[in-house]
Design a protein around this motif. Structure first.
Motif, PDB file in Angstrom:
ATOM      1  N   CYS A   1       1.476  -1.705   0.095  1.00  0.00           N
ATOM      2  CA  CYS A   1       0.493   0.348   0.068  1.00  0.00           C
ATOM      3  C   CYS A   1       0.994   1.170  -0.103  1.00  0.00           C
ATOM      4  O   CYS A   1       0.745   1.301   0.732  1.00  0.00           O
ATOM      5  CB  CYS A   1      -1.328  -0.310   1.156  1.00  0.00           C
ATOM      6  SG  CYS A   1      -2.170   1.596   1.381  1.00  0.00           S
TER       7      CYS A   1
ATOM      8  N   CYS B   1      -1.045   3.581   6.440  1.00  0.00           N
ATOM      9  CA  CYS B   1      -2.349   2.078   6.272  1.00  0.00           C
ATOM     10  C   CYS B   1      -1.548   0.692   7.543  1.00  0.00           C
ATOM     11  O   CYS B   1      -0.107   0.369   7.541  1.00  0.00           O
ATOM     12  CB  CYS B   1      -2.300   1.603   4.633  1.00  0.00           C
ATOM     13  SG  CYS B   1      -3.161   0.080   4.241  1.00  0.00           S
TER      14      CYS B   1
ATOM     15  N   THR C   1      -0.816  -1.843   7.174  1.00  0.00           N
ATOM     16  CA  THR C   1      -0.142  -2.921   6.588  1.00  0.00           C
ATOM     17  C   THR C   1       0.698  -2.780   6.465  1.00  0.00           C
ATOM     18  O   THR C   1       2.142  -3.387   6.338  1.00  0.00           O
ATOM     19  CB  THR C   1      -0.762  -3.207   4.614  1.00  0.00           C
ATOM     20  OG1 THR C   1      -0.411  -2.227   4.471  1.00  0.00           O
ATOM     21  CG2 THR C   1      -2.258  -3.493   4.647  1.00  0.00           C
TER      22      THR C   1
ATOM     23  N   CYS D   1      -6.674  -0.859  -1.921  1.00  0.00           N
ATOM     24  CA  CYS D   1      -6.455  -1.585  -0.808  1.00  0.00           C
ATOM     25  C   CYS D   1      -7.594  -1.508   0.132  1.00  0.00           C
ATOM     26  O   CYS D   1      -8.330  -0.966   0.815  1.00  0.00           O
ATOM     27  CB  CYS D   1      -5.529  -0.671   0.167  1.00  0.00           C
ATOM     28  SG  CYS D   1      -5.122  -1.003   1.855  1.00  0.00           S
TER      29      CYS D   1
ATOM     30  N   CYS E   1      -7.328   0.244   3.916  1.00  0.00           N
ATOM     31  CA  CYS E   1      -7.712   1.586   4.108  1.00  0.00           C
ATOM     32  C   CYS E   1      -7.857   2.639   2.448  1.00  0.00           C
ATOM     33  O   CYS E   1      -8.244   3.415   2.356  1.00  0.00           O
ATOM     34  CB  CYS E   1      -6.158   2.502   4.192  1.00  0.00           C
ATOM     35  SG  CYS E   1      -5.446   2.505   2.274  1.00  0.00           S
TER      36      CYS E   1
HETATM   37 ZN    ZN Z   1      -3.441   0.464   2.551  1.00  0.00          ZN
END
Ligand code: ZN
Ligand code: CTP
Length: 160
Positions: free
Chosen positions: A110, A115, A117, A139, A142
């Motif tokens: 991402c 985010c 992740t 994503c 987000c």
């Molecule tokens: Zn994201």
């Protein structure tokens, strides 16, 4: 038949496995990266050979591995023109139809630095396809959208 001149194959035919043909020139190694093929397999790479349809192309031959649906679909992210041939006892027994995957887990990053992740080492990235032409993936955590250029950049590395 892929050939330097019409008479000679650069690498021989394989007995069993997968031939990924019509890869845009320069992306063969990225295809292997997507398939997470590192060691063990016998692999033949053919790069920058002439193609009637594409100008130049790459070909990847992997012995004794039949690429499955999921792996085949991931290849479309960087090589939408690729054809995937399953070979058994020297014959092409299947030409797989490639589809852009609906969901891609773990492969893409991402671009939103906040985010989850990018901040939780246990989180695995997950993107959903929102458009195929032009390619756009979103994503699921987000809602950040990444486009084809970003995807190519991530998978191909520094080289575009
Ligand atoms: Zn994201
Ligand atoms: N191939 C191979 N080993 C085999 C059979 C085929 O490496 N035992 C390769 C061929 O050299 C070719 C690809 O697999 O690169 C697809 O084979 P084939 O369908 O016979 O070739 P084409 O008809 O040219 O394929 P296309 O549908 O892509 O036009």
């Amino acid at each position: 038949m892929e050939a330097v001149n019409k008479r000679e194959l650069i690498v021989s035919k394989i007995k069993n496995g997968t031939v990924i043909d019509h890869i845009p020139a320069g992306r063969a190694l990225a295809v292997l990266r997507i398939l997470k093929i590192t060691e063990g397999y016998r692999i033949a790479l053919v790069m920058n050979v002439e193609s009637k349809k594409m100008g130049k192309k790459d070909i990847v031959k992997i012995e004794n591995k039949e690429v499955d649906e999921k792996e085949a679909n991931l290849i479309t992210l960087i090589a939408p023109t690729a054809t995937i041939n399953i070979i058994r006892d020297y014959e092409v027994v299947e030409k797989k139809k490639l589809k852009v995957p609906e969901v891609v887990k773990g492969l893409l990053k991402c671009t939103n630095l906040t985010c989850i992740t990018n901040n939780d080492i246990e989180a695995v990235s997950e993107f959903r396809k929102i458009s195929e032409k032009p390619l756009k993936m979103k994503c699921v955590y987000c809602d950040t959208v990444i486009d084809e250029n970003e995807i190519l950049k991530q998978i191909l590395g520094s080289k575009s």
